[in-house]
Every structure is written in C-alpha cells, then in structure tokens.
Design a protein around this motif. Structure first.
Motif, PDB file in Angstrom:
ATOM      1  N   UNK A 197       0.794  -1.218   0.000  1.00 54.79           N
ATOM      2  CA  UNK A 197       0.000   0.000   0.000  1.00 54.79           C
ATOM      3  C   UNK A 197       0.842   1.291   0.000  1.00 54.79           C
ATOM      4  N   UNK A 198       1.924   1.401   0.801  1.00 53.30           N
ATOM      5  CA  UNK A 198       2.717   2.646   0.766  1.00 53.30           C
ATOM      6  C   UNK A 198       3.274   2.965  -0.612  1.00 53.30           C
ATOM      7  N   UNK A 199       3.743   1.939  -1.322  1.00 52.83           N
ATOM      8  CA  UNK A 199       4.268   2.173  -2.664  1.00 52.83           C
ATOM      9  C   UNK A 199       3.191   2.602  -3.642  1.00 52.83           C
ATOM     10  N   UNK A 200       2.019   2.008  -3.544  1.00 56.07           N
ATOM     11  CA  UNK A 200       0.911   2.372  -4.427  1.00 56.07           C
ATOM     12  C   UNK A 200       0.461   3.808  -4.149  1.00 56.07           C
ATOM     13  N   UNK A 201       0.411   4.192  -2.887  1.00 55.10           N
ATOM     14  CA  UNK A 201       0.025   5.566  -2.544  1.00 55.10           C
ATOM     15  C   UNK A 201       1.025   6.578  -3.102  1.00 55.10           C
ATOM     16  N   UNK A 202       2.309   6.283  -2.971  1.00 56.12           N
ATOM     17  CA  UNK A 202       3.330   7.195  -3.502  1.00 56.12           C
ATOM     18  C   UNK A 202       3.253   7.258  -5.021  1.00 56.12           C
ATOM     19  N   UNK A 203       2.990   6.114  -5.645  1.00 58.33           N
ATOM     20  CA  UNK A 203       2.851   6.074  -7.101  1.00 58.33           C
ATOM     21  C   UNK A 203       1.649   6.923  -7.542  1.00 58.33           C
ATOM     22  N   UNK A 204       0.528   6.817  -6.830  1.00 64.18           N
ATOM     23  CA  UNK A 204      -0.660   7.605  -7.171  1.00 64.18           C
ATOM     24  C   UNK A 204      -0.409   9.101  -6.971  1.00 64.18           C
ATOM     25  N   UNK A 205       0.341   9.431  -5.940  1.00 62.01           N
ATOM     26  CA  UNK A 205       0.720  10.839  -5.743  1.00 62.01           C
ATOM     27  C   UNK A 205       1.536  11.332  -6.933  1.00 62.01           C
ATOM     28  N   UNK A 206       2.467  10.501  -7.378  1.00 60.50           N
ATOM     29  CA  UNK A 206       3.324  10.850  -8.507  1.00 60.50           C
ATOM     30  C   UNK A 206       2.507  11.009  -9.790  1.00 60.50           C
ATOM     31  N   UNK A 207       1.634  10.039 -10.085  1.00 62.25           N
ATOM     32  CA  UNK A 207       0.853  10.074 -11.327  1.00 62.25           C
ATOM     33  C   UNK A 207      -0.145  11.227 -11.311  1.00 62.25           C
ATOM     34  N   UNK A 208      -0.788  11.452 -10.174  1.00 69.62           N
ATOM     35  CA  UNK A 208      -1.752  12.553 -10.092  1.00 69.62           C
ATOM     36  C   UNK A 208      -1.056  13.906 -10.235  1.00 69.62           C
ATOM     37  N   UNK A 209       0.163  14.019  -9.707  1.00 66.86           N
ATOM     38  CA  UNK A 209       0.922  15.260  -9.868  1.00 66.86           C
ATOM     39  C   UNK A 209       1.317  15.455 -11.338  1.00 66.86           C
ATOM     40  N   UNK A 210       1.673  14.344 -11.987  1.00 65.73           N
ATOM     41  CA  UNK A 210       2.012  14.413 -13.414  1.00 65.73           C
ATOM     42  C   UNK A 210       0.828  14.930 -14.227  1.00 65.73           C
TER      43      UNK A 210
ATOM     44  N   UNK B  40      -9.169   7.165 -10.991  1.00 60.50           N
ATOM     45  CA  UNK B  40      -8.585   5.859 -10.718  1.00 60.50           C
ATOM     46  C   UNK B  40      -8.663   4.967 -11.956  1.00 60.50           C
ATOM     47  N   UNK B  41      -9.768   5.057 -12.684  1.00 58.99           N
ATOM     48  CA  UNK B  41      -9.931   4.236 -13.881  1.00 58.99           C
ATOM     49  C   UNK B  41      -8.885   4.564 -14.937  1.00 58.99           C
ATOM     50  N   UNK B  42      -8.537   5.834 -15.059  1.00 61.26           N
ATOM     51  CA  UNK B  42      -7.533   6.209 -16.057  1.00 61.26           C
ATOM     52  C   UNK B  42      -6.158   5.682 -15.667  1.00 61.26           C
ATOM     53  N   UNK B  43      -5.846   5.725 -14.388  1.00 56.61           N
ATOM     54  CA  UNK B  43      -4.569   5.180 -13.920  1.00 56.61           C
ATOM     55  C   UNK B  43      -4.501   3.683 -14.208  1.00 56.61           C
ATOM     56  N   UNK B  44      -5.585   2.976 -13.940  1.00 58.40           N
ATOM     57  CA  UNK B  44      -5.611   1.536 -14.191  1.00 58.40           C
ATOM     58  C   UNK B  44      -5.493   1.235 -15.682  1.00 58.40           C
ATOM     59  N   UNK B  45      -6.091   2.081 -16.519  1.00 60.21           N
ATOM     60  CA  UNK B  45      -5.965   1.884 -17.974  1.00 60.21           C
ATOM     61  C   UNK B  45      -4.528   2.105 -18.426  1.00 60.21           C
ATOM     62  N   UNK B  46      -3.864   3.098 -17.865  1.00 61.01           N
ATOM     63  CA  UNK B  46      -2.467   3.357 -18.223  1.00 61.01           C
ATOM     64  C   UNK B  46      -1.580   2.168 -17.869  1.00 61.01           C
ATOM     65  N   UNK B  47      -1.821   1.572 -16.696  1.00 58.48           N
ATOM     66  CA  UNK B  47      -1.042   0.411 -16.270  1.00 58.48           C
ATOM     67  C   UNK B  47      -1.300  -0.760 -17.212  1.00 58.48           C
ATOM     68  N   UNK B  48      -2.570  -0.977 -17.537  1.00 55.19           N
ATOM     69  CA  UNK B  48      -2.912  -2.093 -18.421  1.00 55.19           C
ATOM     70  C   UNK B  48      -2.353  -1.888 -19.817  1.00 55.19           C
TER      71      UNK B  48
END
Length: 270
Positions: A129-142, A153-161
């Motif tokens: 969970x800590x790594x995922x939270x930091x990753x989401x902070x990074x992606x949302x800032x981007x 959240x759906x867009x982040x999951x699509x980017x990963x997929x």
C-alpha cells in the motif's frame, strides 16, 4: 499334603489369570501406542503443511514490500523531476516523467501483479500500500502539471494495463490516500512559484489554491478515520499555506504595480 497341593494349584491358577490379564493389558497398551503414533504423524504432517503455507506467505509478503519500497523511491524521483517544470521546459519534463512512469509500470507494478495472481488481494494489501500511494501521488501530480486536472482511478488503471498488459486493481483507500498526498506537492509548487512576483505567477497560484480547496471540501465530508483523518489535517495545513502565499503574492504584486505607476505614470494605461 492334600492341603499343600490344593494351595499350590490355587496359586498356579491365580498366576495364570494374572499372566493372561497382563497379556491382555499389554495388547491394549500396544494398541493405544499405535493410535498415538498415528495421530502424532497426522498432526506433524498438518503442521508441515502449515509451515509451507506460512513460509509462502512470508516470502511473498517480503517480495511485495521490496517492490513497494522500489516503487516509492522511483515515484519520488518523478515528483522531484516534475517540480523542475517551467513554461520553458514543460514539454521535455513531461516526456521524461512519462517515460519514468512507464518504467515503474514495467519494473515494479507488473511483478506486483504476478505476485497477486490467485491470492487474496486484501491479505497482502498493507504490504504494498505505501508504494501504491506514492505512485498515485506521482501520477496525479504528473496529470495536474500536464492538464491541471485530477486523474481518475480508472484512467490510472488503464495506463497500467496499456503498458503492462495486466490489470492492476487500486482499492478505494489507496486512491484516496494517494490523492490526499497530492495537495502537499501542489503546495510546494505554489510556494516555489511565488518567488517570482508576476501576474502569471498569481494566476498559477490561484489555480492551485482553488484546486486544493475543492479537494479539501470533498475530503472534509468523508467519515473515514485513522490514516485518512491525519492526511485530511495535513491537507488543511497545505490549503492554509497556499492561501497565505496567494495573499502575500497579491499584496506584493499590488504594491509593486502601484510603485511602478508612481515612478512611470506614462505606463499606467499599458
């Protein structure tokens, strides 16, 4: 002599009975011993199976923790990179950040997906969970730097997929906690930009302040407690800092423009 012989026969019969009873008792004890040995073997086998399951859980958890730590480190690097973005180098910074985010997908999130195949997601969720939270902070800032908007959240999951070819589920708590951390990075951007007193800077800080204010209003109505409650308090502090920066910048800019008008009246109507 007759009484003696009768006594001897009585003793022999008694000893025979005792020996037979002892023999029967010995067989009974042997039966109990074999049952105990069999039950002990079953119990030992069960604990061996438990040991295998426990070892698998611990080793998998350790691997997930390592992935989470690596994800945290690399996400922070992307955040530091995005803080260097300006109007002159924004395109180049975003391209470099996008490449690093894709690398996070391939090197850390893809193996994380493999570790969770056939496993209970929430049994291991606290490990990564800590790594995922930091990753989401990074992606949302981007996405804020790129589009001045909140990424879903759906867009982040699509980017990963798209990058990994694998679906990675992001739970509600990780998404909310990660986005809550975004406000701290926006506050730092606001403070850093305020070093330059200008109308574009004022507009930039105003957008950040409004965005953080809207986020805080949304989080304020959540009934969550614990970690999220702490992050909401930090979010409130970040909003207050943004508002103070915006106030100081507005006053400074107003005084600067007034002074320019006094020194250069001919520029008043420009």
């Amino acid at each position: 002599s007759a009484s003696a012989s009768a006594s001897l026969s009585h003793q022999s019969s008694t000893s025979g009975k005792r020996s037979r009873s002892t023999s029967k008792g010995g067989k009974q004890l042997q039966g109990n011993d074999s049952t105990i040995v069999t039950e002990a073997g079953v119990i030992v086998q069960q604990f061996r199976e438990y040991s295998v399951l426990y070892d698998d859980y611990q080793f998998r958890r350790e691997r997930l923790i390592r992935l989470s730590r690596d994800m945290t480190i690399n996400s922070k690097r992307v955040i530091f990179l995005l803080h260097r973005a300006s109007s002159e180098n924004k395109t180049d910074i975003l391209q470099e950040a996008a490449a690093k985010i894709k690398e996070i997908h391939l090197k850390y999130i893809s193996p994380l997906c493999d570790e969770l195949v056939g496993q209970d997601y929430y049994r291991y969720q606290r490990a990564f969970s800590p790594g995922v939270q930091e990753y989401l902070e990074c992606v949302s800032f981007y996405y804020y730097v790129a589009e001045s908007a909140l990424v879903s959240r759906e867009r982040v999951q699509r980017d990963i997929e798209r990058d990994c070819g694998k679906h990675f589920f992001i739970c509600d708590s990780d998404y909310l906690l990660g986005i809550a951390d975004l406000t701290g990075e926006l506050m730092r951007s606001c403070v850093s930009a305020a070093a330059t007193v200008s109308r574009p800077t004022l507009a930039f800080c105003t957008c950040i302040c409004r965005f953080v204010s809207v986020l805080y209003q949304g989080y304020f109505h959540l009934s969550e407690r614990g970690e999220l409650e702490k992050k909401i308090d930090v979010m409130k502090s970040s909003l207050e800092k943004c508002e103070n920066v915006l106030l100081e910048l507005t006053l400074t800019l107003s005084e600067t423009e007034r002074l320019q008008v006094l020194l250069h009246p001919e520029c008043a109507n420009i």
